[in-house]
Scaffold this active site. Structure first.
Site, short mmCIF file in Angstrom:
data_model
loop_
_atom_site.label_atom_id
_atom_site.label_comp_id
_atom_site.label_asym_id
_atom_site.label_seq_id
_atom_site.Cartn_x
_atom_site.Cartn_y
_atom_site.Cartn_z
N SER A 85 0.72 -0.95 -0.15
CA SER A 85 0.41 0.49 0.26
C SER A 85 0.56 1.05 0.27
O SER A 85 1.60 1.24 0.35
CB SER A 85 -1.27 -0.20 1.43
OG SER A 85 -1.09 1.28 1.61
N TYR B 137 -2.62 -1.21 10.55
CA TYR B 137 -3.09 -1.01 8.40
C TYR B 137 -1.49 -1.35 7.80
O TYR B 137 -1.17 -1.83 7.47
CB TYR B 137 -3.66 -0.58 8.22
CG TYR B 137 -4.07 -1.01 6.61
CD1 TYR B 137 -4.66 -2.18 6.21
CD2 TYR B 137 -3.74 -0.31 5.08
CE1 TYR B 137 -4.47 -2.17 3.96
CE2 TYR B 137 -3.72 -0.62 4.07
CZ TYR B 137 -4.51 -0.93 3.45
OH TYR B 137 -4.33 -1.46 1.93
P1 NAD Z 1 -10.97 -5.81 -2.53
O1 NAD Z 1 -11.78 -5.55 -0.69
O2 NAD Z 1 -11.92 -5.52 -3.16
O3 NAD Z 1 -10.82 -6.92 -2.41
C1 NAD Z 1 -10.35 -8.08 -1.03
C2 NAD Z 1 -10.53 -9.29 -1.28
O4 NAD Z 1 -9.57 -10.16 -0.21
C3 NAD Z 1 -11.94 -9.39 -1.22
O5 NAD Z 1 -12.36 -10.44 -2.17
C4 NAD Z 1 -11.85 -10.39 0.16
O6 NAD Z 1 -12.48 -11.54 0.21
C5 NAD Z 1 -10.81 -11.12 0.11
N1 NAD Z 1 -10.14 -11.45 1.70
C6 NAD Z 1 -9.60 -10.43 3.03
N2 NAD Z 1 -9.55 -10.95 3.38
C7 NAD Z 1 -9.07 -12.64 3.34
C8 NAD Z 1 -8.67 -13.56 4.01
N3 NAD Z 1 -8.47 -13.70 5.11
N4 NAD Z 1 -8.37 -14.36 3.20
C9 NAD Z 1 -8.06 -14.80 1.57
N5 NAD Z 1 -9.01 -13.82 1.01
C10 NAD Z 1 -9.01 -12.74 1.94
O7 NAD Z 1 -9.75 -4.56 -2.07
P2 NAD Z 1 -9.21 -3.90 -3.01
O8 NAD Z 1 -9.05 -2.67 -2.62
O9 NAD Z 1 -8.62 -4.80 -3.82
O10 NAD Z 1 -7.41 -4.31 -2.12
C11 NAD Z 1 -6.78 -5.24 -2.74
C12 NAD Z 1 -5.70 -5.04 -1.98
O11 NAD Z 1 -4.83 -3.95 -2.43
C13 NAD Z 1 -4.97 -5.41 -0.69
O12 NAD Z 1 -4.59 -5.96 -0.25
C14 NAD Z 1 -5.53 -3.86 0.01
O13 NAD Z 1 -4.84 -3.71 0.85
C15 NAD Z 1 -4.55 -2.84 -1.24
N6 NAD Z 1 -4.83 -2.22 -1.17
C16 NAD Z 1 -5.94 -1.00 -2.34
C17 NAD Z 1 -6.05 -0.08 -2.65
C18 NAD Z 1 -7.15 0.59 -2.54
O14 NAD Z 1 -6.96 2.35 -3.63
N7 NAD Z 1 -8.47 -0.46 -3.14
C19 NAD Z 1 -4.75 1.10 -2.05
C20 NAD Z 1 -3.48 0.43 -1.03
C21 NAD Z 1 -4.10 -1.16 -0.79
#
Ligand code: NAD
Length: 253
Positions: A143, A156
């Protein structure tokens, strides 16, 4: 392993948002792709979507990356169906928003378990396959907040900073084995996680307003992250390892 041989990729959290885009992209790139997610229906839907486009994909549904036993069992299922797991994208993540003094031990532990122990378990499950193949690719989705810091997200951000440390250390240890390990730290990507934060008023503004002041003038798309992953797991990215590849529209430089 040559570039033309079938390779197996496993994407954690592949059922939604960024992970979904990565899974669909790697399947389209020709990887036999395993979509692992805690959310059973989401994993099956994404794997079905990839197969519907003529690509090879399977769901490993209802698996919690923070549980080593479940992780090891899931890798065994994927190995039996698709062969050694030589490409791994640790994307599953759990967000959290709380004043530092109000973060409970349970919440701290849970976020660390999903965001840092999960990738630790998955890497330990996959790396023996990669060593055996003499080739491997790992991409950890961290992130941009791990670089900038983020108030009320200390648990986080700490977990994601740990993931960057994991990336750099594994890159040094396993480079000699033909395995590259890199991290993509997304920033401001339009996914259910981001919209959830917006709805709870945690962004301090709307996604659209933040997009208007982002250097490239838009929110990120999951496909932006998937494109970077696609390159990092490719043959030609073999000299890139231990790196943080920012994909954030210029929000962090
Ligand atoms: P999202 O919530 O849309 O998707 C996350 C997925 O991970 C979901 O399908 C959920 O069911 C799955 N998940 C959660 N906990 C789990 C577990 N214990 N075991 C297996 N699966 C699990 O999130 P996103 O925005 O697509 O984020 C994806 C990654 O990117 C994450 O690691 C998040 O921290 C990181 N991220 C996202 C952003 C953003 O702007 N969206 C920014 C920084 C980092």
């Amino acid at each position: 392993m040559s570039g033309t041989q079938r390779r197996t990729a496993l994407v954690t959290g592949g059922g939604s948002g960024i992970g979904r885009a990565i899974a669909l992209r790697l399947a389209a790139d020709g990887f036999a792709t395993a979509v692992l997610d805690l959310d059973k229906d989401a994993a099956e839907s994404v794997a079905g979507e990839a197969r519907g486009s003529g690509h090879e994909a399977m769901a490993v549904a209802g698996v919690d990356v923070s549980d080593r036993v479940q992780v090891n069992a899931a890798f065994e299922v994927v190995r039996s169906a698709f062969g050694p797991v030589v490409t791994l994208v640790n994307n599953a993540g759990k967000s959290g928003f709380k004043e530092f003094l109000k973060i409970t031990d349970a919440s701290w532990d849970q976020i660390m378990a999903v965001n840092l122990s999960g990738p630790f378990y998955c890497c330990q499950a996959a790396i023996p396959d990669m060593i055996e193949a003499g080739w491997g690719r790992i991409v950890n989705i961290s992130s941009s907040s791990a670089h900038s810091g983020q108030q009320y997200m200390t648990h986080y951000v700490s977990s994601k900073a740990g993931l960057i440390g994991l990336t750099k250390s594994l890159a040094l240890e396993f480079g000699p084995k033909g395995i590259t390990v890199n991290t993509v730290p997304p920033g401001f990507v339009d996914t259910p996680m981001l919209r959830g934060s917006e709805q709870r008023g945690l962004l301090g503004s709307s996604v659209e307003d933040i997009a208007a002041v982002t250097p490239v003038r838009r929110a990120g798309r999951p496909e932006d992250i998937a494109a970077a992953c696609s390159f990092l797991v490719s043959e030609e990215a073999g000299y890139i390892t231990g790196q943080i590849i920012g994909v954030n529209g210029g929000r962090n430089t």
